[in-house]
Design a protein around this motif. Sequence first.
Motif, PDB file in Angstrom:
ATOM      1  N   ILE A  29     -21.198  20.105 -29.589  1.00 49.62           N
ATOM      2  CA  ILE A  29     -20.412  19.204 -28.718  1.00 49.62           C
ATOM      3  C   ILE A  29     -19.707  20.030 -27.656  1.00 49.62           C
ATOM      4  N   LEU A  32     -22.300  21.383 -25.085  1.00 51.56           N
ATOM      5  CA  LEU A  32     -22.786  20.305 -24.207  1.00 51.56           C
ATOM      6  C   LEU A  32     -21.703  19.859 -23.222  1.00 51.56           C
ATOM      7  N   VAL A  60     -31.097  13.479 -16.474  1.00 52.44           N
ATOM      8  CA  VAL A  60     -30.482  12.143 -16.524  1.00 52.44           C
ATOM      9  C   VAL A  60     -31.440  11.091 -15.970  1.00 52.44           C
ATOM     10  N   PHE A  81     -25.388   5.806 -24.922  1.00 47.53           N
ATOM     11  CA  PHE A  81     -25.778   5.866 -26.338  1.00 47.53           C
ATOM     12  C   PHE A  81     -27.117   6.571 -26.526  1.00 47.53           C
ATOM     13  N   GLY A  83     -29.028   8.278 -24.349  1.00 49.52           N
ATOM     14  CA  GLY A  83     -29.095   9.606 -23.758  1.00 49.52           C
ATOM     15  C   GLY A  83     -28.413  10.638 -24.636  1.00 49.52           C
ATOM     16  N   THR A  84     -27.253  10.263 -25.191  1.00 45.17           N
ATOM     17  CA  THR A  84     -26.536  11.205 -26.047  1.00 45.17           C
ATOM     18  C   THR A  84     -27.310  11.469 -27.336  1.00 45.17           C
ATOM     19  N   LEU A  85     -27.938  10.428 -27.867  1.00 45.53           N
ATOM     20  CA  LEU A  85     -28.795  10.638 -29.043  1.00 45.53           C
ATOM     21  C   LEU A  85     -29.843  11.706 -28.760  1.00 45.53           C
ATOM     22  N   LEU A  87     -30.002  13.943 -26.245  1.00 42.06           N
ATOM     23  CA  LEU A  87     -29.479  15.264 -25.894  1.00 42.06           C
ATOM     24  C   LEU A  87     -28.956  16.005 -27.125  1.00 42.06           C
ATOM     25  N   PHE A  88     -28.278  15.270 -28.037  1.00 44.48           N
ATOM     26  CA  PHE A  88     -27.716  15.910 -29.227  1.00 44.48           C
ATOM     27  C   PHE A  88     -28.832  16.460 -30.114  1.00 44.48           C
TER      28      PHE A  88
ATOM     29  N   PHE B  15     -20.266  11.925 -33.255  1.00 43.91           N
ATOM     30  CA  PHE B  15     -21.259  11.385 -32.320  1.00 43.91           C
ATOM     31  C   PHE B  15     -20.594  10.482 -31.284  1.00 43.91           C
ATOM     32  N   LEU B  18     -18.917  12.542 -28.830  1.00 39.91           N
ATOM     33  CA  LEU B  18     -19.899  13.155 -27.932  1.00 39.91           C
ATOM     34  C   LEU B  18     -20.379  12.144 -26.886  1.00 39.91           C
ATOM     35  N   VAL B  19     -20.601  10.893 -27.389  1.00 43.12           N
ATOM     36  CA  VAL B  19     -21.024   9.854 -26.433  1.00 43.12           C
ATOM     37  C   VAL B  19     -19.989   9.698 -25.332  1.00 43.12           C
ATOM     38  N   LEU B  21     -17.687  11.842 -24.390  1.00 40.62           N
ATOM     39  CA  LEU B  21     -17.617  13.045 -23.557  1.00 40.62           C
ATOM     40  C   LEU B  21     -18.782  13.110 -22.561  1.00 40.62           C
ATOM     41  N   MET B  22     -19.984  12.803 -23.071  1.00 37.16           N
ATOM     42  CA  MET B  22     -21.162  12.871 -22.192  1.00 37.16           C
ATOM     43  C   MET B  22     -21.062  11.856 -21.060  1.00 37.16           C
ATOM     44  N   TYR B  27     -23.061  11.863 -17.477  1.00 33.92           N
ATOM     45  CA  TYR B  27     -23.817  10.742 -16.881  1.00 33.92           C
ATOM     46  C   TYR B  27     -23.139  10.175 -15.643  1.00 33.92           C
ATOM     47  N   ILE B  30     -23.068  12.589 -12.607  1.00 29.74           N
ATOM     48  CA  ILE B  30     -24.419  12.803 -12.063  1.00 29.74           C
ATOM     49  C   ILE B  30     -24.937  11.547 -11.378  1.00 29.74           C
TER      50      ILE B  30
END
Lengths: 234, 260
Positions: A29, A32, A60, A81, A83-85, A87-88, B15, B18-19, B21-22, B27, B30
């Motif tokens: 985490i 990233l 992206v 949701f 995308g993070t799945l 990427l992780f 998770f 992380l979602v 944060l991402m 996202y 960008i």
Amino acid sequence: MRLSPDEIIYWQQGWFKLNATLVFTWALILVLAVGARLVTRRLTTEHRRSRWQNLLEIVVTAIVQQIEEVGLPDARKYLGFLGTLFLFIAAASLCTVIPGFEPPTGSLSTTAALALCVLVAVPLFGISDQGLRGYLKSYIEPTVIMLPFNLISEVSRTLALAVRLFGNMMSGGMIIAILLTITPFIFPVIMTVLGLLTGMVQAYIFSILAAVYIAAATRNREPKTSLNQQESHG
Amino acid sequence: MLIDWFTVGAQVLNFLILVWLMKRVLYQPILDAIDAREARIAKELSEAAATQTAAEKTRDDFRQKNATFDQERAALLAKAAEEAKTERQRLFDAARLAADAQKAKRAESLKNEAADFNASLRHKAQTEVFAVARRTLADLATTSLEQRAAEVFMDRLRSLDPAAKDQFARAIKAAASPALVRSAFDLSLEQHAEIRRAVNETLSADVPLRFETAPDLVGGIELTTPGQTVAWSIAHYLDTLEKRVGDLIAEKSRPARAQP
């Protein structure tokens, strides 16, 4: 024999356990988030831009494109949701090349957690798209008899998601560990490369399956409308 | 047990973090950057299209102005050419008229000069001929030119044909005033008497005469009644001489004129 990084416990206080899964997850985490932050801190809208910005834009937009191709036109809504799945899981797989790194996805707890997230997210997106009534109605389509099968399907596919990812990641690590004891040269490298490929494929499969489930939960209405249109044309 | 439920819960939380944060650091920035760039490109494209449209309009205007300019230039050139032609014709006509006038004037001048020359020649010839004749007569004979002129006049009077004599006589009778005898030189009294006698003999009557000296008679004598004249002078010879001299001058000047 150790099957999961859950078994490596650094510190325990009652039911609270600081195991390797959590530690490496936090590390991922951190990497990233900090990496993304470093790149997006200096974003430019000019025609010339940095290589890292280019890379992230490619990643992206590729994810957005994939989501759209699965059948979710409003891809940005699901990007966070799905995308993070991806990427992780991809990052966890890529980091297996670092010696001593234990991929958190090699833990059934992590994959189960991700599968549970999918299990919850699918009805949430379905309800937000077509309302609670419409979503629940999809369980008794085409007849009420299908309700138990639909419910079983929900649970089984979640289980499949969790076990598939876990099995692949665990087996990859396991094979490398076994090969290291038998042939310490060459073969572990090849298998590591193969493991990278497998990891990327698993990340793709996991996120695409999640996207397909969400698409199935949100697109129930579309066939009806198209059917009605056909009838009206006919 | 492969599943540790505490870890599952913690991973779910991880998770979700992380979602979040991402979304926040990857996202959204960008996608915003991409959107901004697309908007910028679209804006630049529309501006380029507008610029192109303006450029095309300017080009069309310029072409139209060029065409108008060409037309106007052609019209002006045609007008100028027409005016130049007209002006040339006018100047040409004026020059021709002036040349004609000059030619006529020159011809007139030549004619006058010729006339003057003729007159002067005639006068000179008259004087010279008279002098030569006088000197010749004086040298060769005992009689003078005047005397000889009077004699020739009287011979001519006597040799008139009868019809002319009658006509003369009638005219003298009908006239109220005496007949006039004009001479270029002064006649002596003897000559007066001779002439009177010759007239009387010729006309068989006593004719009253009046004598007068007139230098323009060119060395001659004449008897004049109303309607009738008997005369002798060298004017006739001079006329012949003048004609011949005139012919000679014309003959001489003809090639000279023809040359230019």
